[in-house]
Design an enzyme around this catalytic site. Sequence first.
Site, PDB file in Angstrom:
ATOM      1  CG  ASN A  71     -51.391 -29.240  -2.635  1.00  0.00           C
ATOM      2  OD1 ASN A  71     -50.103 -29.047  -2.437  1.00  0.00           O
ATOM      3  ND2 ASN A  71     -51.910 -30.343  -2.244  1.00  0.00           N
ATOM      4  CE1 TYR A 126     -49.057 -29.326   7.230  1.00  0.00           C
ATOM      5  CE2 TYR A 126     -47.204 -28.603   5.744  1.00  0.00           C
ATOM      6  CZ  TYR A 126     -48.636 -29.172   5.966  1.00  0.00           C
ATOM      7  OH  TYR A 126     -49.071 -29.773   4.625  1.00  0.00           O
ATOM      8  CG  HIS A 164     -44.972 -30.896  -0.282  1.00  0.00           C
ATOM      9  ND1 HIS A 164     -45.449 -30.304  -1.471  1.00  0.00           N
ATOM     10  CD2 HIS A 164     -45.933 -31.551   0.163  1.00  0.00           C
ATOM     11  CE1 HIS A 164     -46.773 -30.498  -1.298  1.00  0.00           C
ATOM     12  NE2 HIS A 164     -47.103 -30.993  -0.491  1.00  0.00           N
TER      13      HIS A 164
HETATM   14  C1  HEM Z   1     -45.473 -30.187   3.301  1.00  0.00           C
HETATM   15  C2  HEM Z   1     -48.158 -32.953   6.563  1.00  0.00           C
HETATM   16  C3  HEM Z   1     -51.994 -32.276   3.739  1.00  0.00           C
HETATM   17  C4  HEM Z   1     -49.696 -28.816   1.197  1.00  0.00           C
HETATM   18  C5  HEM Z   1     -45.824 -31.071   4.491  1.00  0.00           C
HETATM   19  C6  HEM Z   1     -44.721 -31.488   5.399  1.00  0.00           C
HETATM   20  C7  HEM Z   1     -45.469 -32.127   6.262  1.00  0.00           C
HETATM   21  C8  HEM Z   1     -46.928 -32.300   5.876  1.00  0.00           C
HETATM   22  C9  HEM Z   1     -45.022 -33.078   7.589  1.00  0.00           C
HETATM   23  C10 HEM Z   1     -43.202 -31.118   5.339  1.00  0.00           C
HETATM   24  C11 HEM Z   1     -43.373 -29.671   5.851  1.00  0.00           C
HETATM   25  C12 HEM Z   1     -41.897 -29.451   6.251  1.00  0.00           C
HETATM   26  O1  HEM Z   1     -40.952 -30.159   6.201  1.00  0.00           O
HETATM   27  O2  HEM Z   1     -41.441 -28.179   6.229  1.00  0.00           O
HETATM   28  C13 HEM Z   1     -49.204 -33.062   5.866  1.00  0.00           C
HETATM   29  C14 HEM Z   1     -50.508 -33.762   6.684  1.00  0.00           C
HETATM   30  C15 HEM Z   1     -51.356 -33.502   5.883  1.00  0.00           C
HETATM   31  C16 HEM Z   1     -51.112 -32.545   4.642  1.00  0.00           C
HETATM   32  C17 HEM Z   1     -50.304 -34.631   8.060  1.00  0.00           C
HETATM   33  C18 HEM Z   1     -52.835 -33.909   6.176  1.00  0.00           C
HETATM   34  C19 HEM Z   1     -53.358 -34.445   7.330  1.00  0.00           C
HETATM   35  C20 HEM Z   1     -51.735 -31.065   2.799  1.00  0.00           C
HETATM   36  C21 HEM Z   1     -52.647 -30.413   2.076  1.00  0.00           C
HETATM   37  C22 HEM Z   1     -52.049 -29.586   1.491  1.00  0.00           C
HETATM   38  C23 HEM Z   1     -50.647 -29.878   1.824  1.00  0.00           C
HETATM   39  C24 HEM Z   1     -54.226 -30.938   2.123  1.00  0.00           C
HETATM   40  C25 HEM Z   1     -52.405 -28.705   0.453  1.00  0.00           C
HETATM   41  C26 HEM Z   1     -53.698 -28.087   0.266  1.00  0.00           C
HETATM   42  C27 HEM Z   1     -48.270 -28.736   1.634  1.00  0.00           C
HETATM   43  C28 HEM Z   1     -47.345 -28.065   0.944  1.00  0.00           C
HETATM   44  C29 HEM Z   1     -46.067 -28.570   1.579  1.00  0.00           C
HETATM   45  C30 HEM Z   1     -46.204 -29.469   2.511  1.00  0.00           C
HETATM   46  C31 HEM Z   1     -47.514 -27.130   0.026  1.00  0.00           C
HETATM   47  C32 HEM Z   1     -44.587 -27.956   1.212  1.00  0.00           C
HETATM   48  C33 HEM Z   1     -44.371 -26.736   2.221  1.00  0.00           C
HETATM   49  C34 HEM Z   1     -42.994 -26.084   1.683  1.00  0.00           C
HETATM   50  O3  HEM Z   1     -42.995 -25.701   0.642  1.00  0.00           O
HETATM   51  O4  HEM Z   1     -41.939 -26.324   2.495  1.00  0.00           O
HETATM   52  N1  HEM Z   1     -46.887 -31.457   4.727  1.00  0.00           N
HETATM   53  N2  HEM Z   1     -49.709 -32.458   4.883  1.00  0.00           N
HETATM   54  N3  HEM Z   1     -50.474 -30.730   2.877  1.00  0.00           N
HETATM   55  N4  HEM Z   1     -47.754 -29.757   2.506  1.00  0.00           N
HETATM   56 FE1  HEM Z   1     -48.594 -31.220   3.632  1.00  0.00          FE
END
Ligand code: HEM
Length: 511
Positions: free
Chosen positions: A149, A362, A75
């Site tokens: 999402n 996160y 992202h």
């Molecule tokens: C961003 C991990 C599943 C939605 C991120 C980030 C990580 C991460 C490390 C970066 C955050 C940052 O640097 O601020 C994971 C892991 C998952 C997973 C380990 C599953 C085990 C999901 C799922 C969704 C999702 C299922 C939605 C239902 C998002 C969104 C962001 C994000 C929207 C962007 C946040 C922002 O706008 O700063 N994710 N994620 N992720 N993830 Fe996940």
Amino acid sequence: DASAGGERGPAYARAQSTYQYDSQPVYTTTSGHPIDDPKKYQRAGAQGPLLLQDFHLIDLLANFDRERIPERVVHAKGAGAYGEFELTHDLSDITSVAMLTGAVGKKTPLLTRFSTVGGEKGSSDTARDPRGFSTKFYTEEGNWDWVFNNTPVFFLRDPTNFPTFIHTQKRNPQTNLKDATAFWDYLSTHQESAHQVMTLFSDRGTPASLRKMHGYSGHTYKFTKPESADGSFVYVQIHMRSDQGVETLTQPEAAERDGANPDSLTQDLFEAIDRGEHPSWTTYVQVMTPAQAEKFRYNVFDLTKVWPQSEFPLRPFGRVTLNRNVQNYFAEIEQAAFAPSNLVPGVEPSADPVLQSRLFSYADTHRHRLGSNFMQIPVNTPLHSFNPFVRDGLMNVNGNHGANPNYESSYRQLTFKAKRGLPKTAHDDWVGESSWSVFGDVTDLDFEQPRKLWEVLGRQKGQQDNFVSNVSGHLSGARKETRQRTYDMFTRVDKDLGRRIKEATEKAVQG
Ligand code: HEM
């Protein structure tokens, strides 16, 4: 005048006219030393080497050298704005979340960030990808983050798959190119992804505008009323439905936009808000009791499934409106730290293992990406917080709780909120031997909802054709065995779909 309408130049030109600046301060070094001419630098003689004593130049270069911070591991490309949540229906029968209970019309300030998932910080807004839809609500009882999402399901349900899955969607470790074989190799060997793949390769994988797409919690959460005597709770899923409607691009339209302006969705959002067109989303909750969950056809902790709205109707409760652009992208959007673990009294995580893993990931990545005191960055700071046990650390800039004792001192008692119990029912009784677990084999159950989606596409003019063409264009870049396994996956969704994908892909391979 931002509200005047009429002819508009690029966003940056308008930003110059509409944005606030500090009032004409004198130019200085970062230490405050006034400088008469920022272009000058000191050297030996008229043409000789530079002098180390010229702090102004060193100050400029050293700060420039450190401008970049790690981009988000996923992202990375995003756009966002401020806004407000307005409560339209009181939910106090199912939750004690302060923002969702009380007088209709109650408002809560918020920040939203949209994103693509796989590409780097400079990648295209029109890439085929799910879109992240994160919102941070600054509530009376702490920050509540919806890290959602624009799709109601996800590719996986076992969290151990997440890092490897993401690797296959990003660049090949040798060629540094996107790799169609790795992409489809993962998906076709993890066919629980079929539902999300169906969404991604429909035109919903290329939204025309960030304002014109829905948002979904995807995960099951729990709404609780910790103060209620019986400790009961309900399972919920949250939906955000765009009041602007949904608009998508075809693959050729997306490619054309990509070439002309890879930031088209970022620009569309900024300019709409700037001209006073404030996008909004009506928010709904689906509610399921633990007793219903026991009998539900699908596992409520399985992120690849939706709850049919015919059985669990959408109950409206509010509206999210984006109404103010940021002043500074880096400070307010790049440094924003959204985390599913940011919850408030009245909402709790369910036992969904992917959600449980996200509760760790996160805040962990924020400590790496932004530093251990990332909560002190203004955009992340809650309206109220007080924890004098959390001290020191790199870049502590908020006074560090001054002279407050850094332990539970009997000389300066802390104030606590009235005790609230954890909800506890038979459904929440996890006592037992620890186990190694995965969701297990993919079964026919996993293809029911993808099949329904294929039928839905059939009722929308041209959408099945677009789907077949979107998949075949991408899949034709994969190796033969992987292509075959992917045909098998789509055949399990629908025989005709499998046949059509195979024909179109092999034709594209022949080229
Ligand atoms: C961003 C991990 C599943 C939605 C991120 C980030 C990580 C991460 C490390 C970066 C955050 C940052 O640097 O601020 C994971 C892991 C998952 C997973 C380990 C599953 C085990 C999901 C799922 C969704 C999702 C299922 C939605 C239902 C998002 C969104 C962001 C994000 C929207 C962007 C946040 C922002 O706008 O700063 N994710 N994620 N992720 N993830 Fe996940």
